[in-house]
Design an enzyme around this catalytic site. Structure first.
Site, PDB file in Angstrom:
ATOM      1  N   THR A   1      -0.945   2.181   6.372  1.00  0.00           N
ATOM      2  CA  THR A   1      -0.704   1.019   5.529  1.00  0.00           C
ATOM      3  C   THR A   1      -0.708  -0.190   6.463  1.00  0.00           C
ATOM      4  OG1 THR A   1       1.694   1.176   5.760  1.00  0.00           O
ATOM      5  CG2 THR A   1       0.715   2.317   3.882  1.00  0.00           C
ATOM      6  N   GLY A   2      -0.685  -1.380   5.878  1.00  0.00           N
ATOM      7  CA  GLY A   2      -0.641  -2.579   6.722  1.00  0.00           C
ATOM      8  C   GLY A   2      -1.959  -3.315   6.702  1.00  0.00           C
TER       9      GLY A   2
ATOM     10  N   THR B   1       0.849  -1.193   0.000  1.00  0.00           N
ATOM     11  CA  THR B   1       0.000   0.000   0.000  1.00  0.00           C
ATOM     12  C   THR B   1       0.882   1.239   0.000  1.00  0.00           C
ATOM     13  OG1 THR B   1      -1.742  -1.132   1.257  1.00  0.00           O
ATOM     14  CG2 THR B   1      -1.830   1.263   1.225  1.00  0.00           C
TER      15      THR B   1
HETATM   16  N1  GLY Z   1      -3.970  -1.570   4.091  1.00  0.00           N
HETATM   17  C1  GLY Z   1      -4.232  -2.226   2.878  1.00  0.00           C
HETATM   18  C2  GLY Z   1      -5.189  -3.319   2.967  1.00  0.00           C
HETATM   19  O1  GLY Z   1      -5.384  -3.921   3.998  1.00  0.00           O
HETATM   20  O2  GLY Z   1      -5.768  -3.627   1.963  1.00  0.00           O
END
Ligand code: GLY
Length: 306
Positions: free
Chosen positions: A216-217, A165
């Protein structure tokens, strides 16, 4: 003071974003220009063209953005065959009385908007997907996903299975804030799975009055805690970005769920003070102000339990 800050993979778009800020352009334009470049990067397997696909081998993109001047927002989810997810999120924001368009509707809007079609699955991403599917256990999707998640996600030999991401926050010369996120989501996800990235308040949030934050994550966790919004609200009540991130990290660590805290956050306050946090030691973010000749990569603070 102008500022661009984001996840480490945003660096490929920083020249584009900074050029806009240096010309006196808006924070929202800088965010989009930066992310657009990441979406076009085939070497980034977590965003746009070259992203890793879902279980069936289809690349599905999610993206959202927010304009801190007005709290206007737009988002798309499960977008296929168009790499420009962040541009489409802007189209949603600017042209529709909606904030989130998914699946077939997102694809229809992309076509109507003249965004080019593209097969997003690169040969390299397809080879990785085929290899993973070949060595997964046979059986129901749920069992396979549990096994894959347990085996792959912690394995340093398989970094491509990690969540990627891209996120970006900008502050322009007028002091306006904007945030944006784009992703191909969890590799091998169930078709139609949507994480935090297109959910405003979870994946990102920007409010000129207080600050901005982006994640992100593992998106499910940021969704459960509305992480980006909670960080911005903490700055509203006087916490510095670092302190707001500390509180958000404590909330993530307190979740009773596997991988609960595998969320990385960047945040700024309305004056451009910034911070970044992760559970993973050594994880970095990048930032640049307009007077700086190039971006600086800095280590994020590591989350600690409260
Ligand atoms: N943070 C990106 C996802 O979980 O799709």
């Amino acid at each position: 003071m102008t500022l661009l800050i984001g996840s480490a993979n945003a660096r490929v778009g920083f020249d584009d974003g900074l050029a806009i800020l240096r010309d006196g352009g808006s924070a929202i334009d800088a965010v989009i220009a930066t992310i657009r470049r990441v979406e076009a990067n085939p070497d980034d397997h977590s965003v746009g063209y070259g992203g890793l696909p879902n279980l069936l081998g289809d690349v599905e993109l999610d993206a959202s953005l927010m304009d801190g001047r007005t709290l206007a927002t737009g988002a798309v989810a499960a977008l296929k065959n168009h790499q420009d997810a962040i541009d489409l999120a802007r189209t949603v924001m600017d042209t529709l009385p909606h904030v989130l368009i998914v699946g077939d509707g997102a694809r229809m809007l992309a076509a109507e908007s003249g965004l080019p079609e593209r097969n997003l699955l690169t040969p390299e991403a397809e080879a990785i997907w085929r290899a993973r599917m070949a060595d997964g256990a046979e059986g129901a999707y749920q069992r396979r996903m549990r096994e894959l998640a347990a085996r792959l996600s912690r394995d340093p030999e398989r970094p491509l299975d990690a969540h990627g991401t891209v996120n970006v926050i900008a502050r322009d010369r007028e002091g306006n804030l904007a945030s944006g996120v784009s992703t191909s989501g969890w590799a091998w996800k169930y078709p139609g799975r949507v994480g935090d990235s297109p959910i405003i308040g979870a994946g990102n949030y920007a409010d000129n009055r207080w600050g901005a934050a982006a994640c992100t994550g593992r998106g499910a966790m940021a969704r459960r805690l509305r992480t980006a919004h909670s960080v911005v609200i903490a700055t509203r009540f006087g916490l510095s970005p670092d302190d707001a991130l500390t509180v958000a990290g404590q909330d993530l660590l307190a979740l009773d769920a596997p991988y609960a805290s595998d969320v990385n956050i960047v945040a700024i306050d309305r004056d451009g003070n910034h911070g970044a946090i992760s559970k993973v030691p050594g994880k970095t973010c990048v930032f640049q102000r307009e007077e700086m000749p190039s971006f600086v990569e800095r280590k994020r603070r590591v989350m600690t339990a409260g």
